[in-house]
Design a protein around this motif. Structure first.
Motif, PDB file in Angstrom:
ATOM      1  N   VAL A  22       0.849  -1.185   0.000  1.00 27.34           N
ATOM      2  CA  VAL A  22       0.000   0.000   0.000  1.00 27.34           C
ATOM      3  C   VAL A  22       0.885   1.236   0.000  1.00 27.34           C
ATOM      4  O   VAL A  22       1.720   1.408   0.882  1.00 27.34           O
ATOM      5  CB  VAL A  22      -0.927   0.033   1.241  1.00 27.34           C
ATOM      6  CG1 VAL A  22      -1.800   1.282   1.217  1.00 27.34           C
ATOM      7  CG2 VAL A  22      -1.776  -1.225   1.310  1.00 27.34           C
ATOM      8  N   SER A  23       0.691   2.093  -1.000  1.00 29.01           N
ATOM      9  CA  SER A  23       1.379   3.375  -1.061  1.00 29.01           C
ATOM     10  C   SER A  23       0.357   4.450  -0.738  1.00 29.01           C
ATOM     11  O   SER A  23      -0.703   4.508  -1.356  1.00 29.01           O
ATOM     12  CB  SER A  23       1.952   3.608  -2.460  1.00 29.01           C
ATOM     13  OG  SER A  23       2.918   2.626  -2.761  1.00 29.01           O
ATOM     14  N   MET A  24       0.679   5.298   0.246  1.00 25.80           N
ATOM     15  CA  MET A  24      -0.279   6.287   0.721  1.00 25.80           C
ATOM     16  C   MET A  24       0.119   7.685   0.276  1.00 25.80           C
ATOM     17  O   MET A  24       1.286   8.052   0.344  1.00 25.80           O
ATOM     18  CB  MET A  24      -0.372   6.216   2.240  1.00 25.80           C
ATOM     19  CG  MET A  24      -0.787   4.840   2.740  1.00 25.80           C
ATOM     20  SD  MET A  24      -0.859   4.721   4.521  1.00 25.80           S
ATOM     21  CE  MET A  24      -2.486   5.408   4.800  1.00 25.80           C
ATOM     22  N   ALA A  25      -0.881   8.445  -0.167  1.00 26.10           N
ATOM     23  CA  ALA A  25      -0.673   9.834  -0.560  1.00 26.10           C
ATOM     24  C   ALA A  25      -1.627  10.712   0.237  1.00 26.10           C
ATOM     25  O   ALA A  25      -2.763  10.334   0.492  1.00 26.10           O
ATOM     26  CB  ALA A  25      -0.941  10.000  -2.052  1.00 26.10           C
ATOM     27  N   CYS A  26      -1.144  11.896   0.627  1.00 24.76           N
ATOM     28  CA  CYS A  26      -1.997  12.803   1.390  1.00 24.76           C
ATOM     29  C   CYS A  26      -2.468  13.988   0.559  1.00 24.76           C
ATOM     30  O   CYS A  26      -3.220  14.821   1.042  1.00 24.76           O
ATOM     31  CB  CYS A  26      -1.287  13.284   2.650  1.00 24.76           C
ATOM     32  SG  CYS A  26       0.190  14.239   2.330  1.00 24.76           S
ATOM     33  N   ASP A  27      -2.022  14.062  -0.695  1.00 24.07           N
ATOM     34  CA  ASP A  27      -2.500  15.125  -1.577  1.00 24.07           C
ATOM     35  C   ASP A  27      -2.483  14.616  -3.017  1.00 24.07           C
ATOM     36  O   ASP A  27      -1.860  13.590  -3.312  1.00 24.07           O
ATOM     37  CB  ASP A  27      -1.669  16.402  -1.409  1.00 24.07           C
ATOM     38  CG  ASP A  27      -0.210  16.237  -1.795  1.00 24.07           C
ATOM     39  OD1 ASP A  27       0.077  15.744  -2.909  1.00 24.07           O
ATOM     40  OD2 ASP A  27       0.657  16.618  -0.997  1.00 24.07           O
ATOM     41  N   PRO A  28      -3.173  15.319  -3.926  1.00 26.30           N
ATOM     42  CA  PRO A  28      -3.294  14.810  -5.292  1.00 26.30           C
ATOM     43  C   PRO A  28      -1.956  14.720  -6.028  1.00 26.30           C
ATOM     44  O   PRO A  28      -1.755  13.819  -6.831  1.00 26.30           O
ATOM     45  CB  PRO A  28      -4.240  15.791  -5.981  1.00 26.30           C
ATOM     46  CG  PRO A  28      -4.247  17.011  -5.139  1.00 26.30           C
ATOM     47  CD  PRO A  28      -3.943  16.553  -3.742  1.00 26.30           C
ATOM     48  N   LYS A  29      -1.029  15.628  -5.745  1.00 30.65           N
ATOM     49  CA  LYS A  29       0.272  15.567  -6.417  1.00 30.65           C
ATOM     50  C   LYS A  29       0.989  14.270  -6.070  1.00 30.65           C
ATOM     51  O   LYS A  29       1.523  13.592  -6.948  1.00 30.65           O
ATOM     52  CB  LYS A  29       1.141  16.772  -6.061  1.00 30.65           C
ATOM     53  CG  LYS A  29       2.482  16.728  -6.806  1.00 30.65           C
ATOM     54  CD  LYS A  29       3.357  17.884  -6.484  1.00 30.65           C
ATOM     55  CE  LYS A  29       4.698  17.867  -7.160  1.00 30.65           C
ATOM     56  NZ  LYS A  29       5.235  16.651  -7.671  1.00 30.65           N
ATOM     57  N   GLN A  30       1.007  13.911  -4.787  1.00 35.60           N
ATOM     58  CA  GLN A  30       1.641  12.654  -4.382  1.00 35.60           C
ATOM     59  C   GLN A  30       0.948  11.469  -5.046  1.00 35.60           C
ATOM     60  O   GLN A  30       1.610  10.545  -5.519  1.00 35.60           O
ATOM     61  CB  GLN A  30       1.577  12.472  -2.863  1.00 35.60           C
ATOM     62  CG  GLN A  30       2.533  13.323  -2.092  1.00 35.60           C
ATOM     63  CD  GLN A  30       2.414  13.045  -0.593  1.00 35.60           C
ATOM     64  OE1 GLN A  30       1.386  12.604  -0.096  1.00 35.60           O
ATOM     65  NE2 GLN A  30       3.494  13.321   0.130  1.00 35.60           N
ATOM     66  N   ALA A  31      -0.380  11.483  -5.069  1.00 38.24           N
ATOM     67  CA  ALA A  31      -1.122  10.371  -5.666  1.00 38.24           C
ATOM     68  C   ALA A  31      -0.839  10.259  -7.160  1.00 38.24           C
ATOM     69  O   ALA A  31      -0.647   9.154  -7.682  1.00 38.24           O
ATOM     70  CB  ALA A  31      -2.621  10.547  -5.418  1.00 38.24           C
TER      71      ALA A  31
END
Length: 88
Positions: free
Chosen positions: A25-34
Motif C-alpha cells: 500500500v502506497s499512501m498519498a496525502c494530496d493529489p500531487k503525491q497520488a
C-alpha cells in the motif's frame, strides 16, 4: 494499492491489515503525491477518501481513468464501513 486521503493516520489500520495480507500500500496525502505514485506504479486497486479531499479525489480519479480506466476503485466517505462504494 494507492490510497489518497488527507487523513493518512485514519487509514493506517487499513494499511496494516492489507500489508499483513501480503498487499503493498502506497499512501498519498494530496493529489500531487497520488499522481506521482500513479506515474510510478501500476496499482491493483485504489482507495480514495472523498470526505477530506473531494477536489483532489476528482483530479486523481480523472487521471486514473485516463491511465487505464480498469483499476478497481474504492471510494470512502466517512468512518461508516457502509459508506464505501466500489467503482470499476
Amino acid at each position: 494499492m494507492i490510497s489518497l486521503s488527507e487523513d493518512v493516520d485514519g487509514l493506517l489500520p487499513l494499511k496494516s491489515a492489507l500489508s499483513k495480507a501480503g498487499h503493498s500500500v502506497s499512501m498519498a496525502c494530496d493529489p500531487k503525491q497520488a499522481l506521482d505514485l500513479l506515474g510510478m506504479l501500476t496499482p491493483d486497486a485504489v482507495l480514495v477518501d472523498l470526505r477530506s479531499a473531494p477536489e483532489a479525489a476528482a483530479t486523481f480519479l480523472e487521471a486514473l481513468a485516463l491511465e487505464n480506466g480498469r483499476t478497481p476503485t474504492f471510494l470512502v466517505c466517512g468512518d461508516d464501513p457502509g459508506a464505501i462504494v466500489i467503482v470499476h
